[in-house]
Structure formats: structure tokens, C-alpha cells
Enzyme design. Sequence first.
Site, PDB file in Angstrom:
ATOM      1  N   GLY A 198     -19.005  -3.539   0.502  1.00 15.10           N
ATOM      2  CA  GLY A 198     -19.061  -2.991  -1.116  1.00 15.10           C
ATOM      3  C   GLY A 198     -17.790  -1.658  -1.695  1.00 15.10           C
ATOM      4  O   GLY A 198     -18.241  -1.426  -2.377  1.00 15.10           O
ATOM      5  N   ARG A 199     -16.441  -1.348  -1.074  1.00 13.99           N
ATOM      6  CA  ARG A 199     -16.089  -0.562  -1.779  1.00 13.99           C
ATOM      7  C   ARG A 199     -16.496   1.394  -1.692  1.00 13.99           C
ATOM      8  O   ARG A 199     -16.597   1.773  -2.172  1.00 13.99           O
ATOM      9  CB  ARG A 199     -14.868  -0.491  -2.763  1.00 13.99           C
ATOM     10  CG  ARG A 199     -14.257  -1.564  -2.821  1.00 13.99           C
ATOM     11  CD  ARG A 199     -13.871  -1.956  -4.547  1.00 13.99           C
ATOM     12  NE  ARG A 199     -12.607  -2.949  -4.319  1.00 13.99           N
ATOM     13  CZ  ARG A 199     -11.913  -4.121  -4.225  1.00 13.99           C
ATOM     14  NH1 ARG A 199     -13.090  -4.038  -3.769  1.00 13.99           N
ATOM     15  NH2 ARG A 199     -11.501  -4.145  -3.858  1.00 13.99           N
ATOM     16  N   GLY A 200     -17.737   1.369  -0.456  1.00 10.75           N
ATOM     17  CA  GLY A 200     -18.006   2.352  -0.117  1.00 10.75           C
ATOM     18  C   GLY A 200     -19.273   2.266  -0.406  1.00 10.75           C
ATOM     19  O   GLY A 200     -20.565   2.930  -0.349  1.00 10.75           O
ATOM     20  N   TYR A 205       0.903  -1.872   0.259  1.00 10.76           N
ATOM     21  CA  TYR A 205       0.425   0.357  -0.101  1.00 10.76           C
ATOM     22  C   TYR A 205       1.072   0.959  -0.050  1.00 10.76           C
ATOM     23  O   TYR A 205       1.668   1.671   0.970  1.00 10.76           O
ATOM     24  CB  TYR A 205      -1.164  -0.201   1.101  1.00 10.76           C
ATOM     25  CG  TYR A 205      -2.003  -1.154   1.749  1.00 10.76           C
ATOM     26  CD1 TYR A 205      -2.449  -1.866   0.501  1.00 10.76           C
ATOM     27  CD2 TYR A 205      -2.684  -1.505   2.719  1.00 10.76           C
ATOM     28  CE1 TYR A 205      -3.093  -2.880   0.472  1.00 10.76           C
ATOM     29  CE2 TYR A 205      -3.222  -2.288   2.982  1.00 10.76           C
ATOM     30  CZ  TYR A 205      -3.617  -2.829   1.836  1.00 10.76           C
ATOM     31  OH  TYR A 205      -5.153  -4.232   1.111  1.00 10.76           O
ATOM     32  N   PRO A 249     -15.802  -4.746   3.195  1.00  7.72           N
ATOM     33  CA  PRO A 249     -16.922  -5.781   3.738  1.00  7.72           C
ATOM     34  C   PRO A 249     -18.549  -4.326   3.168  1.00  7.72           C
ATOM     35  O   PRO A 249     -19.348  -4.988   3.260  1.00  7.72           O
ATOM     36  CB  PRO A 249     -16.670  -5.742   5.052  1.00  7.72           C
ATOM     37  CG  PRO A 249     -15.603  -4.400   5.753  1.00  7.72           C
ATOM     38  CD  PRO A 249     -14.912  -4.732   3.958  1.00  7.72           C
TER      39      PRO A 249
END
Length: 322
Positions: free
Chosen positions: A213-215, A58, A211
Amino acid sequence: MRNTALGSKGPQVGAVGLGCMGMTHAYDPAGRDDAVSISVIHEAVDLGVTLIDTADVYGPFTNEELVGRALADGLRERVVLATKAGLTNDGGDLSTGGQLVRNGRPEHIRQAIDASLRRLGTDRVDLYQLHRIDPEVPIEETWGAMAEVVAAGKALQIGLSEVTVEEIRRAQSVHPVASVQSELSLWTRDPLAEVLPYCESEGIGFLPFSPLGRGFLTGSIATADDLPADDWRRTLPRFQADTLAANQALVAAVRAIAERRGATAAQVALAWVMAQGQYVVPIPGTKTPKYLADNAGAASVTLTAEELAQLDTLPAPSGGRY
């Protein structure tokens, strides 16, 4: 926050963890602020969010450096610190065209752990994870190097990420698998078929990433225009106009339950994830204090059997894997 066990032989952690990737990588580059992100990590610990997840890729590297700074001055011993190795980045941030490359060679793992410890400012991590399996290297060889990290006292336990049941079994033949990290949400339910049931039967901790869904499941993303212009999610199939529109029924169902419960959509979506198993600890990512408190509050939301059944029967999302 209530605590739970990260696997039958794992440590006690807050029921909701914190994924740190977006603080320095992939999402909303223009909106990043190290000082705010460090304050979010501090607040997370105060709220009982004690599982802190990062990775060397990252940034690359900047995320571990940020987490290391945040955990200095006495906070390190209050958290369960998890990082990962096994992916390298040949072009920088995903939002600017970086490409991820798998590297499971034993010599890479041996070098990567030492570099991670330096960046994190610690002499050991609590959980060291293989970010992805390298198809060019037998998993037994990579996992053997991961086991050496434990034997050297540089990690207390080791885990896998995005693997099949057969790959978990092959790793177990070399050294115990403490955890498996995979994407799991109402948006992505693949692990429910085989991987999560196997982890539950073996007492292996399960860490769902993305968790929310990428927002998307928070209800804050109706069109691509709701994403920053340089956000990596704009390149993903599920965030294209037609699929975003097709998947709004998922958000509507989550919102309806949230309104009845006096909760937020994010809390209901996270509560559904936590209900999928005894050792499931989601690691939603955020760099915003408001969303951190929102996510942490999900630990107090217990869905009824009727609500779980309603969410379980929602149609699979359109748009492929992502």
C-alpha cells in the site's frame, strides 16, 4: 529464499521480487542515493530476490540505467529481469509535476525495446511488459509489436499491466500472455474479483505492485507528515489526513497478527498477498537495505487459515483507488 514459478510456463524466481521504481522516481527525491540503491539490488540477489522489475518511464530512463549498472559484472544472469514500455512522461518525475501519457503504437514499442536494452546493458530481457494499454490503439496491434520483440530474441516472454480479463483474452488471441502486473494489497483488492482468478486458471504469472500500500501497511505512515515534503504520495487521496486516519484499522489488524507471529507488519501484509494464488509474486519496492531484508523475510511467513480469514474480512479502505 524459497523459489516459485512465475506462471505455469514461466521461470523460477524468488517468492518475493524487487520493484525498483522508487530508487529514482516518484518517492522521496531528496532521499535517493544511487550507490545505496545499487547495493540494495546486489543484496537482493544475494538474498534470493531474483525478479528485478523496472520500466523505461521511471525517471524517465534513469531507473533502467541504474538497474543496468547494478547488474553489470556478472549479476545479469542471476536475475529474471523485467521492464516495461507503453507509457511516456512529458514532464519528468511525478514528484515534480510529470504527467504520464500512454503510447501503444507499434513503432513506439519497437523503438522502446532497443532503447531499454541499451540502458540495461543487456541483449535481452526476461519479461517485457506493456505498462498500460493505449485506448487509441487496438490492443491486438500493440501486442503484435510486443510479440515481434520475442520473435527477435529481445525478450523471452511478454506481459501486461493493469488490464481487464477481456483485454487479456484479446492479447492471448495474438500471442501468449506470460504475466499480468497489477496493484494488489490489503489496501487495494480489485484484482481478486476477476483478473487474478483468470490468471490462475490460465497459468499466467501475477505480479502485485505496491503490495504494501505504498508503504502504508508497514505502519510507518500515520499522517502526511511522515512522508518527505516532496514525495508524490502526498498528492494521493488515500494519503490525505482524513483517509489516513480512517484506514488505520487496517494497519492495526496487520500489526496484531505480526506481534503474535514475531514478524513485522510488512511481512504479514506480503504473506497475505502471496497467499492469494499459486503464481503470485509481489514486487515491493525499496531503496533501503533494512526494508529489503524485511520484505525478503516475508517468504518464510505462512499465515494460518484463521489469520487469512481475519484479514480477508477487513473493511475496504477509504479514499478511492489510491
